[in-house]
Design a protein around this motif. Sequence first.
Motif, PDB file in Angstrom:
ATOM      1  N   ASN A   1     -20.159 -22.580  17.031  1.00 19.07           N
ATOM      2  CA  ASN A   1     -19.374 -21.719  17.912  1.00 19.07           C
ATOM      3  C   ASN A   1     -20.113 -21.437  19.205  1.00 19.07           C
ATOM      4  N   ALA A   2     -21.403 -21.201  19.123  1.00 20.45           N
ATOM      5  CA  ALA A   2     -22.208 -20.949  20.325  1.00 20.45           C
ATOM      6  C   ALA A   2     -22.220 -22.188  21.214  1.00 20.45           C
ATOM      7  N   GLN A   3     -22.356 -23.363  20.626  1.00 25.15           N
ATOM      8  CA  GLN A   3     -22.366 -24.594  21.419  1.00 25.15           C
ATOM      9  C   GLN A   3     -21.019 -24.821  22.087  1.00 25.15           C
ATOM     10  N   ASN A   4     -19.926 -24.553  21.367  1.00 22.12           N
ATOM     11  CA  ASN A   4     -18.598 -24.717  21.961  1.00 22.12           C
ATOM     12  C   ASN A   4     -18.395 -23.756  23.123  1.00 22.12           C
ATOM     13  N   THR A   5     -18.867 -22.524  22.979  1.00 19.35           N
ATOM     14  CA  THR A   5     -18.751 -21.546  24.057  1.00 19.35           C
ATOM     15  C   THR A   5     -19.516 -22.023  25.280  1.00 19.35           C
ATOM     16  N   CYS A   6     -20.741 -22.516  25.083  1.00 24.22           N
ATOM     17  CA  CYS A   6     -21.543 -23.017  26.198  1.00 24.22           C
ATOM     18  C   CYS A   6     -20.846 -24.203  26.862  1.00 24.22           C
ATOM     19  N   THR A   7     -20.290 -25.090  26.052  1.00 24.06           N
ATOM     20  CA  THR A   7     -19.611 -26.258  26.604  1.00 24.06           C
ATOM     21  C   THR A   7     -18.421 -25.832  27.443  1.00 24.06           C
ATOM     22  N   LYS A   8     -17.611 -24.904  26.943  1.00 26.27           N
ATOM     23  CA  LYS A   8     -16.461 -24.422  27.697  1.00 26.27           C
ATOM     24  C   LYS A   8     -16.906 -23.741  28.989  1.00 26.27           C
ATOM     25  N   PHE A   9     -17.978 -22.971  28.922  1.00 29.56           N
ATOM     26  CA  PHE A   9     -18.476 -22.277  30.102  1.00 29.56           C
ATOM     27  C   PHE A   9     -18.969 -23.271  31.147  1.00 29.56           C
ATOM     28  N   ARG A  10     -19.650 -24.313  30.713  1.00 28.45           N
ATOM     29  CA  ARG A  10     -20.192 -25.318  31.628  1.00 28.45           C
ATOM     30  C   ARG A  10     -19.100 -26.090  32.349  1.00 28.45           C
ATOM     31  N   ILE A  11     -17.941 -26.239  31.726  1.00 32.99           N
ATOM     32  CA  ILE A  11     -16.844 -26.950  32.374  1.00 32.99           C
ATOM     33  C   ILE A  11     -16.477 -26.259  33.679  1.00 32.99           C
ATOM     34  N   ASN A  12     -16.553 -24.937  33.700  1.00 28.31           N
ATOM     35  CA  ASN A  12     -16.212 -24.175  34.898  1.00 28.31           C
ATOM     36  C   ASN A  12     -17.227 -24.338  36.018  1.00 28.31           C
ATOM     37  N   CYS A  13     -18.401 -24.834  35.727  1.00 27.58           N
ATOM     38  CA  CYS A  13     -19.413 -24.956  36.786  1.00 27.58           C
ATOM     39  C   CYS A  13     -19.695 -26.413  37.150  1.00 27.58           C
ATOM     40  N   ARG A  14     -18.820 -27.319  36.706  1.00 25.19           N
ATOM     41  CA  ARG A  14     -18.980 -28.718  37.094  1.00 25.19           C
ATOM     42  C   ARG A  14     -18.902 -28.839  38.607  1.00 25.19           C
ATOM     43  N   PRO A  15     -19.708 -29.715  39.186  1.00 24.35           N
ATOM     44  CA  PRO A  15     -19.669 -29.892  40.637  1.00 24.35           C
ATOM     45  C   PRO A  15     -18.311 -30.410  41.118  1.00 24.35           C
ATOM     46  N   THR A  16     -17.754 -29.725  42.103  1.00 24.98           N
ATOM     47  CA  THR A  16     -16.518 -30.144  42.748  1.00 24.98           C
ATOM     48  C   THR A  16     -16.676 -29.929  44.244  1.00 24.98           C
ATOM     49  N   SER A  17     -15.726 -30.422  45.007  1.00 21.91           N
ATOM     50  CA  SER A  17     -15.811 -30.236  46.461  1.00 21.91           C
ATOM     51  C   SER A  17     -15.716 -28.754  46.838  1.00 21.91           C
ATOM     52  N   GLU A  18     -15.132 -27.935  45.970  1.00 23.07           N
ATOM     53  CA  GLU A  18     -15.003 -26.511  46.282  1.00 23.07           C
ATOM     54  C   GLU A  18     -16.292 -25.730  46.042  1.00 23.07           C
ATOM     55  N   ASN A  19     -17.135 -26.172  45.106  1.00 19.06           N
ATOM     56  CA  ASN A  19     -18.311 -25.365  44.797  1.00 19.06           C
ATOM     57  C   ASN A  19     -19.634 -26.022  45.179  1.00 19.06           C
ATOM     58  N   LEU A  20     -19.601 -27.228  45.718  1.00 17.77           N
ATOM     59  CA  LEU A  20     -20.837 -27.860  46.196  1.00 17.77           C
ATOM     60  C   LEU A  20     -20.982 -27.599  47.694  1.00 17.77           C
ATOM     61  N   ILE A  21     -22.066 -26.950  48.044  1.00 17.30           N
ATOM     62  CA  ILE A  21     -22.300 -26.580  49.435  1.00 17.30           C
ATOM     63  C   ILE A  21     -23.460 -27.411  49.981  1.00 17.30           C
ATOM     64  N   PRO A  22     -23.257 -28.077  51.115  1.00 15.48           N
ATOM     65  CA  PRO A  22     -24.356 -28.849  51.699  1.00 15.48           C
ATOM     66  C   PRO A  22     -25.423 -27.912  52.272  1.00 15.48           C
ATOM     67  N   ILE A  23     -26.654 -28.177  51.929  1.00 18.16           N
ATOM     68  CA  ILE A  23     -27.787 -27.383  52.411  1.00 18.16           C
ATOM     69  C   ILE A  23     -28.703 -28.306  53.207  1.00 18.16           C
ATOM     70  N   ARG A  24     -29.082 -27.862  54.386  1.00 20.49           N
ATOM     71  CA  ARG A  24     -30.036 -28.608  55.200  1.00 20.49           C
ATOM     72  C   ARG A  24     -31.192 -27.678  55.546  1.00 20.49           C
ATOM     73  N   LEU A  25     -32.368 -28.107  55.186  1.00 20.32           N
ATOM     74  CA  LEU A  25     -33.566 -27.329  55.500  1.00 20.32           C
ATOM     75  C   LEU A  25     -34.335 -28.035  56.612  1.00 20.32           C
TER      76      LEU A  25
END
Length: 92
Positions: free
Chosen positions: A9-33
């Motif tokens: 159950n803990a692993q399934n919860t983590c897996t479901k939570f991680r789906i929401n943080c997959r890289p997409t064009s909306e949440n990937l921000i270009p950083i230049r240092l």
Amino acid sequence: MKGPQGINNAQNTCTKFRINCRPTSENLIPIRLDIEIDGLRLKDAFTWNVNDPDSEIHVFARRTIKDLKYPGNFITPVVQSIQVSCRSVMNL
């Protein structure tokens, strides 16, 4: 002590939570240092996933500066650069 069902159950919860943080064009921000301190220059470019719960800017900056063997006074400018980039994209 958790049994096998509790672990699954803990692993399934983590897996479901991680789906929401997959890289997409909306949440990937270009950083230049491009930071120069005392004649030493740090220039880099990467993307930052703002939805990744494991991404703490200060921890990332500290670890990166340590790995590159740069002096600690680079940490704050790196943190500030990432924060400014994130804010500017998030406010669009």
